[in-house]
Write a protein that holds these residues in place. Structure first.
Motif, PDB file in Angstrom:
ATOM      1  N   TRP A   1      -4.812  -3.594   5.778  1.00 52.04           N
ATOM      2  CA  TRP A   1      -4.892  -3.422   4.461  1.00 52.04           C
ATOM      3  C   TRP A   1      -4.966  -4.707   3.849  1.00 52.04           C
ATOM      4  CZ3 TRP A   1      -2.036  -3.669  -0.090  1.00 52.04           C
ATOM      5  CH2 TRP A   1      -2.288  -3.013  -1.284  1.00 52.04           C
TER       6      TRP A   1
ATOM      7  N   GLN B   1      -4.371   6.774  -7.275  1.00 55.73           N
ATOM      8  CA  GLN B   1      -5.596   6.028  -6.980  1.00 55.73           C
ATOM      9  C   GLN B   1      -6.107   5.092  -8.112  1.00 55.73           C
ATOM     10  OE1 GLN B   1      -7.962   6.436  -4.465  1.00 55.73           O
ATOM     11  NE2 GLN B   1      -9.099   4.911  -5.221  1.00 55.73           N
TER      12      GLN B   1
ATOM     13  N   GLN C   1      -3.585   3.316  -9.348  1.00 60.40           N
ATOM     14  CA  GLN C   1      -2.760   2.160  -8.820  1.00 60.40           C
ATOM     15  C   GLN C   1      -3.360   1.412  -7.969  1.00 60.40           C
ATOM     16  OE1 GLN C   1       0.913   4.042  -7.820  1.00 60.40           O
ATOM     17  NE2 GLN C   1       1.841   3.504  -9.847  1.00 60.40           N
ATOM     18  N   HIS C   2      -3.858   2.100  -6.909  1.00 62.26           N
ATOM     19  CA  HIS C   2      -4.793   1.364  -5.844  1.00 62.26           C
ATOM     20  C   HIS C   2      -5.999   0.557  -6.263  1.00 62.26           C
ATOM     21  CE1 HIS C   2      -3.276   2.520  -1.917  1.00 62.26           C
ATOM     22  NE2 HIS C   2      -3.025   3.621  -2.591  1.00 62.26           N
ATOM     23  N   GLU C   3      -6.792   1.238  -7.197  1.00 65.56           N
ATOM     24  CA  GLU C   3      -7.871   0.441  -7.913  1.00 65.56           C
ATOM     25  C   GLU C   3      -7.196  -0.787  -8.845  1.00 65.56           C
ATOM     26  OE1 GLU C   3     -11.151   0.884  -7.678  1.00 65.56           O
ATOM     27  OE2 GLU C   3     -10.758   2.396  -6.210  1.00 65.56           O
TER      28      GLU C   3
ATOM     29  N   LYS D   1       0.760  -1.261   0.156  1.00 64.29           N
ATOM     30  CA  LYS D   1      -0.056   0.061   0.074  1.00 64.29           C
ATOM     31  C   LYS D   1       0.977   1.199   0.073  1.00 64.29           C
ATOM     32  CE  LYS D   1      -0.436   0.254   5.041  1.00 64.29           C
ATOM     33  NZ  LYS D   1      -1.551   0.172   6.145  1.00 64.29           N
ATOM     34  N   ARG D   2       1.904   0.963   0.743  1.00 68.32           N
ATOM     35  CA  ARG D   2       3.004   2.355   0.659  1.00 68.32           C
ATOM     36  C   ARG D   2       3.561   2.718  -0.943  1.00 68.32           C
ATOM     37  NH1 ARG D   2       4.667  -0.845   5.122  1.00 68.32           N
ATOM     38  NH2 ARG D   2       3.536   0.125   6.910  1.00 68.32           N
TER      39      ARG D   2
ATOM     40  N   VAL E   1      -8.319  -5.863   1.251  1.00 64.14           N
ATOM     41  CA  VAL E   1      -7.959  -6.235  -0.173  1.00 64.14           C
ATOM     42  C   VAL E   1      -8.883  -7.573  -0.424  1.00 64.14           C
ATOM     43  CG1 VAL E   1      -6.192  -6.936  -1.693  1.00 64.14           C
ATOM     44  CG2 VAL E   1      -5.948  -4.926  -0.465  1.00 64.14           C
TER      45      VAL E   1
ATOM     46  N   LEU F   1       1.761   2.078  -3.795  1.00 63.96           N
ATOM     47  CA  LEU F   1       0.840   2.496  -4.769  1.00 63.96           C
ATOM     48  C   LEU F   1       0.777   3.876  -4.600  1.00 63.96           C
ATOM     49  CD1 LEU F   1      -1.627  -0.443  -4.142  1.00 63.96           C
ATOM     50  CD2 LEU F   1      -0.010  -0.297  -5.664  1.00 63.96           C
TER      51      LEU F   1
ATOM     52  N   TYR G   1      -4.442  -2.558  -8.331  1.00 56.59           N
ATOM     53  CA  TYR G   1      -3.997  -3.425  -7.629  1.00 56.59           C
ATOM     54  C   TYR G   1      -5.293  -4.193  -6.639  1.00 56.59           C
ATOM     55  CZ  TYR G   1      -1.761  -5.978  -4.050  1.00 56.59           C
ATOM     56  OH  TYR G   1      -1.100  -7.076  -3.047  1.00 56.59           O
ATOM     57  N   HIS G   2      -6.329  -3.443  -6.414  1.00 56.55           N
ATOM     58  CA  HIS G   2      -7.358  -4.004  -5.711  1.00 56.55           C
ATOM     59  C   HIS G   2      -8.353  -5.034  -6.683  1.00 56.55           C
ATOM     60  CE1 HIS G   2      -7.161  -1.303  -2.378  1.00 56.55           C
ATOM     61  NE2 HIS G   2      -7.664  -1.826  -1.754  1.00 56.55           N
TER      62      HIS G   2
END
Length: 87
Positions: free
Chosen positions: A54, A17, A19-21, A11-12, A58, A14, A23-24
């Motif tokens: 986190w 937003q 990249q977060h989406e 998480k650190r 996920v 990414l 990865y999720h």
């Protein structure tokens, strides 16, 4: 075998937003293909050991079940977690 590691430290890394989406979405896609999962806190400090907040989110978002995980719990013993998964 091969496993997809859900890693608390990711998480650190990414930065956006998007990249977060992205990865999720990966764990759900991997699970559809039969990939098994492992977890890691990737602790860099003593206080981070065993923190999976986190990773839990996920896994829940991806709809992962206990059978999707492989957790090493000592010589010859492998089981999946039950408290991180969608029930």
């Amino acid at each position: 075998g091969v496993a997809f590691e859900l890693n608390e430290h990711v998480k650190r890394k990414l930065l956006s937003q998007q990249q977060h989406e992205t990865y999720h979405n990966l764990p759900a896609l991997a699970a559809e293909l039969g990939v098994k999962f492992s977890v890691a806190s990737d602790a860099h400090e003593l206080g981070q050991i065993g923190q999976f907040d986190w990773v839990s989110r996920v896994a829940q978002r991806a709809g992962l079940q206990p059978s999707d995980f492989r957790v090493y719990n000592g010589p010859g013993l492998v089981k999946g977690p039950t408290h991180w998964c969608s029930q």
